[in-house]
Design an enzyme around this catalytic site. Sequence first.
Site, PDB file in Angstrom:
ATOM      1  N   THR A 193       0.869  -1.180   0.000  1.00 31.19           N
ATOM      2  CA  THR A 193       0.000   0.000   0.000  1.00 31.19           C
ATOM      3  C   THR A 193       0.904   1.228   0.000  1.00 31.19           C
ATOM      4  O   THR A 193       2.048   1.171   0.459  1.00 31.19           O
ATOM      5  CB  THR A 193      -0.901   0.043   1.251  1.00 31.19           C
ATOM      6  OG1 THR A 193      -0.071   0.155   2.398  1.00 31.19           O
ATOM      7  CG2 THR A 193      -1.762  -1.194   1.366  1.00 31.19           C
ATOM      8  N   GLU A 339      -5.509  -3.585  -1.490  1.00 30.91           N
ATOM      9  CA  GLU A 339      -6.024  -4.818  -0.884  1.00 30.91           C
ATOM     10  C   GLU A 339      -7.109  -5.483  -1.734  1.00 30.91           C
ATOM     11  O   GLU A 339      -7.515  -6.604  -1.453  1.00 30.91           O
ATOM     12  CB  GLU A 339      -6.625  -4.504   0.502  1.00 30.91           C
ATOM     13  CG  GLU A 339      -5.626  -4.087   1.562  1.00 30.91           C
ATOM     14  CD  GLU A 339      -5.307  -2.586   1.550  1.00 30.91           C
ATOM     15  OE1 GLU A 339      -5.463  -1.936   0.506  1.00 30.91           O
ATOM     16  OE2 GLU A 339      -4.878  -2.080   2.593  1.00 30.91           O
ATOM     17  N   LYS A 445     -14.930  14.765  13.145  1.00 30.24           N
ATOM     18  CA  LYS A 445     -15.938  14.464  14.168  1.00 30.24           C
ATOM     19  C   LYS A 445     -16.200  15.727  14.984  1.00 30.24           C
ATOM     20  O   LYS A 445     -15.431  16.100  15.845  1.00 30.24           O
ATOM     21  CB  LYS A 445     -15.458  13.315  15.052  1.00 30.24           C
ATOM     22  CG  LYS A 445     -15.278  12.051  14.238  1.00 30.24           C
ATOM     23  CD  LYS A 445     -14.769  10.884  15.045  1.00 30.24           C
ATOM     24  CE  LYS A 445     -14.377   9.749  14.118  1.00 30.24           C
ATOM     25  NZ  LYS A 445     -13.009   9.843  13.586  1.00 30.24           N
ATOM     26  N   TRP A 450     -20.671  13.684  12.226  1.00 33.80           N
ATOM     27  CA  TRP A 450     -19.567  13.528  11.277  1.00 33.80           C
ATOM     28  C   TRP A 450     -19.705  14.512  10.127  1.00 33.80           C
ATOM     29  O   TRP A 450     -20.787  14.654   9.552  1.00 33.80           O
ATOM     30  CB  TRP A 450     -19.557  12.091  10.707  1.00 33.80           C
ATOM     31  CG  TRP A 450     -19.031  11.077  11.669  1.00 33.80           C
ATOM     32  CD1 TRP A 450     -18.766  11.279  13.003  1.00 33.80           C
ATOM     33  CD2 TRP A 450     -18.717   9.713  11.384  1.00 33.80           C
ATOM     34  NE1 TRP A 450     -18.298  10.124  13.560  1.00 33.80           N
ATOM     35  CE2 TRP A 450     -18.265   9.142  12.593  1.00 33.80           C
ATOM     36  CE3 TRP A 450     -18.767   8.937  10.243  1.00 33.80           C
ATOM     37  CZ2 TRP A 450     -17.862   7.799  12.675  1.00 33.80           C
ATOM     38  CZ3 TRP A 450     -18.376   7.611  10.313  1.00 33.80           C
ATOM     39  CH2 TRP A 450     -17.919   7.045  11.527  1.00 33.80           C
TER      40      TRP A 450
END
Length: 553
Positions: A193, A339, A445, A450
């Site tokens: 990654t 992934e 947050k 959110w």
Amino acid sequence: MISTMQDVPLQIRRILEHAVSVYADQKIYTAQPGGGLSTRTFRETGENAARLARALASLGVREGDRVATLMWNNQEHVEAYWAVPSMGAVLHPLNLRLPPAQIGYIACHAEDRVLIADHSLLPLVTPLLPTLTTVEHLIVNGAAASGTDLAALAAAAGRELGVHDYGELVGSQPPTYAWPDVDERSAAAMCYTSGTTGDPKGVVYSHRSIYLHSLCAALPGLLNLTAADRVLAIVPQFHVLAWGLPYTAFVTGAELVQPGPFLQPEPLARLIEASRVNKAAGVPTIWAGLLSWLEANPGAADVSSLKEAVVGGSACPPALLDAYDRLGVTLLHAYGMTETSPLATCARPPVGVTDPAEVRRYRLTQGRGVVPVESRLVGPAGEVLPWDGESTGELELRGPWITGSYYGSEDPDKFHDGWLRTGDVGHISPDGYLTLTDRVKDVIKSGGEWISSVELENQLMAHPAVPEAAVIGVPDEKWGERPLACVVLREGTEVTFSELREFLADKVARWQLPENWARIPEVPKTSVGKFDKKRLREQYALGELVPEKITAS
Ligand code: ADP
């Protein structure tokens, strides 16, 4: 078991064998200095792959050994894509844009035995050689032509290292190889990654996962490739195997155009003109850069052959989609991760939807998946959420090309019940279209609610004076966190933060409007061209990014 079917393993060499016979004369083009294109047919590519496999075998490469590449997108890199897995070894493209120490760490972690590097990257490779302790052989692509001193390279390593010229080593070999019958579940390739939100992690793809991914990527609902297509792979071969394009090209017969190191907007525009590609793939920043150049230089390059361009790796800003629509290029939004091989979803609108506003709305989602990939959304208490277009949770994925673990590193938090936790937050509509609102690590947050950083960025980048905007959460005594809008302003434009806040006022809820603003020269980018919000957070923490407070609008 009452099946009467043959149990034929899904091996990469079978795709190669098919392609070099039925699509023998299809071509791979690689951009050359000065604007020319070099050309090899699929047949020649297959022959060179066999030669490379023989060369690697002569150096002692055996099944399961890792062979790394540090290369641009070019012909020889595609040859390695076929040779290494087909001989049973493991292809490991290294990300040439990472800091050198991280490249060294990754190569050692993967225990790469051989490294194939472009000569133009030797300034990066040479100082690394002493630290690449598992690498026994370095093969330099273009060494002879560039007058590279191979003995000096071997000496620079300060230890035993075989150094070879790619052309000499490979060119003298016969063009055939008795490909072994490897287990379809064995490793074929690996990528790390890019570490946008953490340390790089290794993902190992199997023959079976790459084979299935390549077949499905070609489907009309995903990339929709056929032998009539010519695709420009701007996405680097080290970035999730160029999103699988070299493999899918051989499955379908689609021709491949490789930009080499010429990735700036002007050479890309000229390459599109010269190669007459109809399709392409790259991250949003590539498309944004090309757009600015095309707008600043009207008529300077004829890019009219380009009809559809895959955009993925981060969310496609609506303003970018609209601008390319006006140019006659359909941006096709796709979502995935290292992934997930990477294709997980792709935003082609459902058949039968024709209303332009509806079509646009669908195209701006992350799209829907294909049958082997299952999706679910999970809420904070671990509950599985409905696909109602509203319930928002973390996306989890499962399927034959979704990784179930990282290479040589435990990370139990990422995997559970056979599902991958993507770290991406969003909702899914009843007809299966995924809309990502943020990454778990980027979401802001504020007072128990959110705020989507991506939503604010997209709205800001719809302002004509704002080519780039990144929004991060910064600590706030009262609310926990509040958004900080980091904006790049187009040269020659005069716009104030108050005006930008006013511009957002009817587009997002009032309590989401950022009160912290900073002007930055450009948004820092990661090694694969994504907005680097980790870096911006660091800059803020170090006091390098000092926001202005704007509350009235
Ligand atoms: P890294 O995680 O290091 O950035 P990857 O290239 O594997 O490396 O990035 C995968 C991540 O990129 C996803 O988890 C997601 O957050 C983001 N991503 C990829 N495609 C999209 C997209 N179309 N829209 C929004 N985010 C995307």
